[in-house]
Design a protein around this motif. Structure first.
Motif, PDB file in Angstrom:
ATOM      1  N   PRO A 142       0.828  -1.213   0.000  1.00  0.00           N
ATOM      2  CA  PRO A 142       0.000   0.000   0.000  1.00  0.00           C
ATOM      3  C   PRO A 142       0.859   1.257   0.000  1.00  0.00           C
ATOM      4  O   PRO A 142       1.991   1.253   0.503  1.00  0.00           O
ATOM      5  N   THR A 143       0.329   2.332  -0.554  1.00  0.00           N
ATOM      6  CA  THR A 143       1.048   3.610  -0.592  1.00  0.00           C
ATOM      7  C   THR A 143       0.167   4.712  -0.021  1.00  0.00           C
ATOM      8  O   THR A 143      -1.047   4.546   0.145  1.00  0.00           O
ATOM      9  N   ASP A 144       0.786   5.848   0.248  1.00  0.00           N
ATOM     10  CA  ASP A 144       0.093   6.966   0.882  1.00  0.00           C
ATOM     11  C   ASP A 144      -0.384   7.996  -0.129  1.00  0.00           C
ATOM     12  O   ASP A 144      -0.545   9.164   0.189  1.00  0.00           O
ATOM     13  N   GLY A 145      -0.626   7.561  -1.352  1.00  0.00           N
ATOM     14  CA  GLY A 145      -1.089   8.452  -2.409  1.00  0.00           C
ATOM     15  C   GLY A 145      -0.655   7.900  -3.746  1.00  0.00           C
ATOM     16  O   GLY A 145      -0.141   6.765  -3.834  1.00  0.00           O
ATOM     17  N   PRO A 146      -0.847   8.650  -4.823  1.00  0.00           N
ATOM     18  CA  PRO A 146      -0.395   8.186  -6.138  1.00  0.00           C
ATOM     19  C   PRO A 146       1.079   7.820  -6.118  1.00  0.00           C
ATOM     20  O   PRO A 146       1.900   8.528  -5.539  1.00  0.00           O
ATOM     21  N   SER A 147       1.418   6.688  -6.730  1.00  0.00           N
ATOM     22  CA  SER A 147       2.786   6.186  -6.680  1.00  0.00           C
ATOM     23  C   SER A 147       3.146   5.549  -8.011  1.00  0.00           C
ATOM     24  O   SER A 147       2.364   4.785  -8.574  1.00  0.00           O
TER      25      SER A 147
END
Length: 288
Positions: A142-147
């Protein structure tokens, strides 16, 4: 042509040095006290000429070559020299988490739409020697925004059986920061913490210090001045709680700490990384 030889080639340089660990994060030591490490073995060019290797490191700092690792991808045919890897011994199997750098374009004009991910191999093959092509599956992080990419995975199993996974997420190439996820299994991970104020920090590494998990990283010199050229130490919410007192010799060296060997009286902590010293002249260049 009167004769030829074929085989793997590389070892023009080592970077991305990481301890080979047990699933609980402790080093995998050999009978003579040596530890195992994995590394990115550089070739004569950009990412596509590198691959993953394993080594042993003794108390005197001598290294011996172990295995050469290549990877299959779950979504396409062929073999790849993917690298920036963590090798884990979990019971009678190996887990190998690696970053899909090997087909990243060297030409910046070709990077539109490019992505980097993390794959996971599970094998009982002996990864201390030989040459291996390992099948993999995608490891969803998972990421904390667009990646546009995740890389530099590091896996540990906590005392309650859950997993902690440290890695890097990039908003774009190259604007990247540390991330920590956790979950009951490696297929059920959720975001736990990020250090989103960084723009050039990687080498995310989990280590237990004084009974608590800490997240180590490497602040590259492209960060803002206050967090540049240093090894930060974070808690599991990715709040900075200190730094490693160690030289910062090159471009984003990884913070690989080797704890004292309990069997050796007076043994001390060591930091094992790469120093960026160039050898071989102008033709070899990147990573050597």
């Amino acid at each position: 042509v009167t004769g030829w030889r074929a085989g793997t080639f590389g070892q023009l340089g080592l970077r991305d040095v990481r301890l080979v660990t047990w699933a609980d994060g402790t080093p995998r030591r050999l009978d003579d006290g040596s530890v195992m490490v994995s590394a990115t073995s550089a070739g004569p060019g950009f990412f596509g000429t590198a691959h993953t290797s394993t080594w042993t490191l003794d108390a005197q700092g001598e290294v011996r070559r172990g295995a050469v690792l290549f990877f299959q991808r779950p979504d396409r045919p062929g073999g790849y020299g993917d690298h920036a890897t963590h090798v884990v011994r979990d019971g009678d199997r190996w887990l190998v988490a690696t970053s899909t750098w090997s087909d990243f374009p060297a030409d910046p004009r070709a990077r539109r739409g490019a992505r980097v991910g993390v794959t996971l191999a599970e094998t009982t093959t002996d990864l201390t020697r030989g040459q291996h092509l390992l099948p993999t599956r995608a490891l969803a992080l998972p990421t904390d925004g667009p990646s546009v990419g995740v890389w530099d995975p590091h896996l540990v199993r906590d005392d309650d059986g859950s997993w902690l996974v440290g890695y890097v997420s990039a908003r774009k190439f190259f604007d990247f920061h540390p991330v920590l996820a956790s979950g009951p299994t490696l297929d059920e991970l959720s975001l736990r913490g990020t250090a989103g104020d960084r723009t050039a920090t990687e080498g995310t590494t989990l280590v237990r210090l004084d009974g608590a998990w800490r997240v180590l990283a490497s602040d590259g010199r492209d960060n803002r001045r206050a967090v540049r050229g240093r090894f930060p130490v974070f808690d599991t919410d990715l709040r900075e709680v200190g730094t490693i007192a160690a030289p910062y010799p090159t471009n984003i060296p990884w913070p690989t700490l080797v704890p004292p060997d309990p069997a050796v009286p007076g043994d001390r902590w060591r930091l094992v990384t790469f120093n960026g010293r160039p050898l071989g002249g102008p033709l070899a260049r990147y990573g050597t």
